[in-house]
Design a protein around this motif. Structure first.
Motif, short mmCIF file in Angstrom:
data_model
loop_
_atom_site.label_atom_id
_atom_site.label_comp_id
_atom_site.label_asym_id
_atom_site.label_seq_id
_atom_site.Cartn_x
_atom_site.Cartn_y
_atom_site.Cartn_z
N MET A 117 0.83 -1.18 0.00
CA MET A 117 0.00 0.00 0.00
C MET A 117 0.86 1.24 0.00
N ALA A 118 0.33 2.27 -0.59
CA ALA A 118 1.07 3.52 -0.69
C ALA A 118 0.76 4.41 0.50
N THR A 119 0.91 5.69 0.30
CA THR A 119 0.78 6.65 1.39
C THR A 119 -0.64 6.77 1.91
N SER A 120 -0.75 7.31 3.11
CA SER A 120 -2.06 7.52 3.73
C SER A 120 -2.77 8.67 3.06
N ALA A 121 -4.06 8.50 2.88
CA ALA A 121 -4.84 9.55 2.22
C ALA A 121 -6.13 9.79 2.97
N GLN A 122 -6.66 10.97 2.81
CA GLN A 122 -7.98 11.26 3.34
C GLN A 122 -8.98 10.79 2.30
N PRO A 123 -10.17 10.38 2.72
CA PRO A 123 -11.16 9.99 1.73
C PRO A 123 -11.45 11.16 0.78
N HIS A 124 -11.57 10.87 -0.53
CA HIS A 124 -11.77 11.93 -1.50
C HIS A 124 -13.24 12.16 -1.82
N ASP A 125 -14.11 11.38 -1.25
CA ASP A 125 -15.53 11.46 -1.54
C ASP A 125 -16.27 11.68 -0.22
N ASP A 126 -17.29 12.53 -0.23
CA ASP A 126 -18.05 12.80 0.98
C ASP A 126 -18.67 11.53 1.56
N ASN A 127 -19.00 10.57 0.70
CA ASN A 127 -19.58 9.32 1.18
C ASN A 127 -18.55 8.46 1.91
N LEU A 128 -17.29 8.80 1.78
CA LEU A 128 -16.24 8.00 2.40
C LEU A 128 -15.71 8.63 3.69
N ASN A 129 -16.34 9.69 4.16
CA ASN A 129 -15.84 10.38 5.35
C ASN A 129 -15.97 9.55 6.62
N ALA A 130 -16.92 8.66 6.67
CA ALA A 130 -17.10 7.80 7.83
C ALA A 130 -16.63 6.40 7.49
N ALA A 131 -16.02 5.75 8.46
CA ALA A 131 -15.56 4.38 8.24
C ALA A 131 -16.75 3.49 7.91
N PRO A 132 -16.58 2.56 6.99
CA PRO A 132 -17.69 1.68 6.64
C PRO A 132 -18.06 0.77 7.81
N MET A 133 -19.33 0.60 8.02
CA MET A 133 -19.82 -0.29 9.07
C MET A 133 -20.42 -1.52 8.40
N LEU A 134 -19.54 -2.31 7.79
CA LEU A 134 -19.95 -3.47 7.02
C LEU A 134 -19.47 -4.78 7.65
N GLY A 135 -18.78 -4.69 8.78
CA GLY A 135 -18.12 -5.85 9.35
C GLY A 135 -19.02 -6.83 10.06
N ASP A 136 -20.22 -6.40 10.43
CA ASP A 136 -21.19 -7.24 11.14
C ASP A 136 -20.63 -7.75 12.48
N HIS A 137 -19.66 -7.03 13.00
CA HIS A 137 -19.07 -7.34 14.32
C HIS A 137 -18.22 -6.13 14.69
N LEU A 138 -18.31 -5.69 15.93
CA LEU A 138 -17.58 -4.51 16.36
C LEU A 138 -16.07 -4.64 16.12
N ALA A 139 -15.51 -5.82 16.35
CA ALA A 139 -14.07 -6.02 16.12
C ALA A 139 -13.71 -5.85 14.64
N MET A 140 -14.58 -6.31 13.76
CA MET A 140 -14.32 -6.17 12.32
C MET A 140 -14.44 -4.70 11.92
N ASP A 141 -15.44 -4.00 12.46
CA ASP A 141 -15.59 -2.57 12.16
C ASP A 141 -14.40 -1.77 12.67
N LEU A 142 -13.80 -2.21 13.77
CA LEU A 142 -12.57 -1.56 14.26
C LEU A 142 -11.47 -1.65 13.20
N LEU A 143 -11.25 -2.84 12.65
CA LEU A 143 -10.23 -3.00 11.62
C LEU A 143 -10.55 -2.14 10.40
N ASN A 144 -11.83 -1.97 10.12
CA ASN A 144 -12.25 -1.25 8.92
C ASN A 144 -12.21 0.26 9.07
N THR A 145 -11.67 0.77 10.18
CA THR A 145 -11.47 2.21 10.30
C THR A 145 -10.23 2.65 9.51
#
Length: 198
Positions: A1-29
């Motif tokens: 992976m390359a450098t860290s970036a801020q989300p470029h789309d307003d829909n991407l400003n919040a971490a996705p809550m798709l993990g169906d488990h709090l621990a998975m959503d933590l990783l998805n931040t």
């Protein structure tokens, strides 16, 4: 992976809550977009918003924490969780003492209250310091995943450009994508283009 970036789309400003488990959503931040790491946590306020999405709030009357302290500890917990869950998935043993540090500082008590229909509901409520009370439920979710979860249901999205995790609660346990609308459709479109150009 390359450098860290801020989300470029307003829909991407919040971490996705798709993990169906709090621990998975933590990783998805932390995610990936166009080969760049997307960091969803840039401040204590970002972490607080994410915690609130999971119904985790500061204890009433708790003391404030130093600026940046919550962000620092939340990212450290995420890094630790990624190590432990990755090792768990790979069938390897990993040092769990760091997770115990988070768990031991999380003081909580069982609390009975009534739900909307008036039925008794048992909840665990935080009763410790601000950061411990905020990150404790997240650390507990990681611990419960490691202890109770079916290892085969802890999955990472199969799209080659995605690093999101999820807990597969589907009936047949055949979930492949973090989201069918996101990566599933991207994959299908790419396969269609290959067939059309081939």
């Amino acid at each position: 992976m390359a450098t860290s970036a801020q989300p470029h789309d307003d829909n991407l400003n919040a971490a996705p809550m798709l993990g169906d488990h709090l621990a998975m959503d933590l990783l998805n931040t932390e995610a990936r977009n166009d080969d760049k790491t997307v960091e969803y946590w840039h401040s204590d306020a970002d972490v607080l918003r994410w915690l609130a999405q999971h119904n985790i709030f500061p204890v009433a009357g708790s003391s404030a924490f130093a600026k940046g302290e919550l962000l620092l500890q939340a990212k450290a917990l995420r890094t630790l969780a990624r190590q432990l869950i990755g090792a768990f998935k790979a069938g390897k043993s990993e040092d769990i003492s760091g997770l115990n540090t988070y768990l031991h500082t999380y003081h909580s008590a069982l609390h009975v209250e009534r739900d909307k229909e008036g039925k008794p509901l048992l909840r665990r409520i935080a009763s410790g310091t601000t950061i411990a009370s905020l990150l404790g439920p997240v650390a507990e979710a990681v611990a419960l995943l490691l202890v109770e979860a079916n290892i085969d249901l802890v999955k990472q999205c199969e799209h080659p450009d995605c690093i999101l995790w999820f807990y597969d609660r589907t009936k047949a346990h055949k979930r492949r994508w973090c989201s069918m609308a996101l990566c599933g459709n991207r994959y299908k479109a790419a396969q269609f283009r290959k067939r059309s150009n081939g």
